[in-house]
Design an enzyme around this catalytic site. Sequence first.
Site, PDB file in Angstrom:
ATOM      1  N   THR A   1      29.182  63.900  34.417  1.00 37.50           N
ATOM      2  CA  THR A   1      29.401  63.412  32.874  1.00 37.50           C
ATOM      3  C   THR A   1      29.538  62.132  33.491  1.00 37.50           C
ATOM      4  O   THR A   1      30.183  61.162  34.257  1.00 37.50           O
ATOM      5  CB  THR A   1      30.682  64.517  32.481  1.00 37.50           C
TER       6      THR A   1
ATOM      7  N   GLU B   1      24.029  65.964  36.545  1.00 40.63           N
ATOM      8  CA  GLU B   1      24.066  65.166  37.377  1.00 40.63           C
ATOM      9  C   GLU B   1      25.504  64.069  37.473  1.00 40.63           C
ATOM     10  O   GLU B   1      25.406  62.837  38.101  1.00 40.63           O
ATOM     11  CB  GLU B   1      22.589  63.996  37.853  1.00 40.63           C
TER      12      GLU B   1
END
Length: 390
Positions: free
Chosen positions: A372, A370
């Site tokens: 980095t 979701e």
Amino acid sequence: MTTTGFAAVDRLLDLDDRVSPEDRAWEQKAVRLTADLIRPHIEDDFEAAHFRAEILPAFAEAGLLGMHLNAPGCAGAGPISYGLVCAAIEAGDSGWRTFVSVQGSLAMTAIDRFGSEHQRQTLLPEMAAGRMLGCFALTEPAGGSDPGAMTTTAVRDGDEWVLNGAKRWIGLATIADIAIVWARTDDGVRGFVVPTDTQGFTATPITQKHAMRASIQCEIDLVDVRLPTDAVLERSRGLSAPLSCLNEARFGISWGVMGIARECLAIGIDYALERQSFGSALAGKQLVQARLAEMMVGYQNGMLTALHIADRKAAGVLQPAQISIAKLNNVRTAIAIAQSTRELLAGDGVTGLHPVMRHMANLEAVRTYEGTDDIHALTIGRALTGVSAF
């Protein structure tokens, strides 16, 4: 382990006036479920890379699937309630919070926001009741953090859509009944409801993972997958649709990892009080108290950030960059607290006597999915400067 550490953390944070009785009731449902069904088996499940699918109905019975949606069959719980549930479940294991997130924040949210009224009315009650599982297929093998590089296509052929492509790191895909697949069309990126038993759809588990071992992540191959015209999420247009679903998942992550942070801090407090070293308890050593204080400061900062974005979400004014701040900060904070606790526990910290090393491994995966650290940093930078550096 005693409960002294949890009591000390909660007393010092003192959130009673920020959390309603309804919020606490939802939290306690998740605490009980985690204590009864996740904690007794999770170390063995993690070691064996086993997903305990037989306990899935309990999440539905507790009303946790899609609990934050004002949609058919869903509870419509508030953001703080949902956040506390995520924290309670993730304190058991990140893989189980991921299950709740994939089902509710990704697959169900996509249908609720972008599906037809028929899709909403027929699919969402079944998913909330746990009779139908979903997955969310956006990430591709060569795309990673760049969904704009999507190569999966959906082409009209008469009264059908034909999908071809590949996806990777798709949670629950081997046990899901439907997949929300995002594909490039002549009208831009659109979402499709794909029954997983459709010819040409193949999901393969990813093995040899060193994190999220008690959950399922998969590769998906789509080869001439034929769907009826009404399989499309009719209100989905462009990448903003799937990215808005990702922000729902990031909200849950920002709260969930605080469950790990609280758990690790409490373990550290209990260990320091019980462990004798050089003739006295570790809790009486200055360096140990300084370590615990730093962990507490980090935990409080993360929780206050989580509460702030919950308030913004409830008011309908939460900005994507604010979610990026919370996801970036809170995951980093949880990693730092888990690492500090591991150091405090010394040799025992790398064993299954405590969940800390397992949490550390899982958090490395949570840090990546979701968005980095780099992606969230660029999102924040763009909001600050008005200049995109992607």
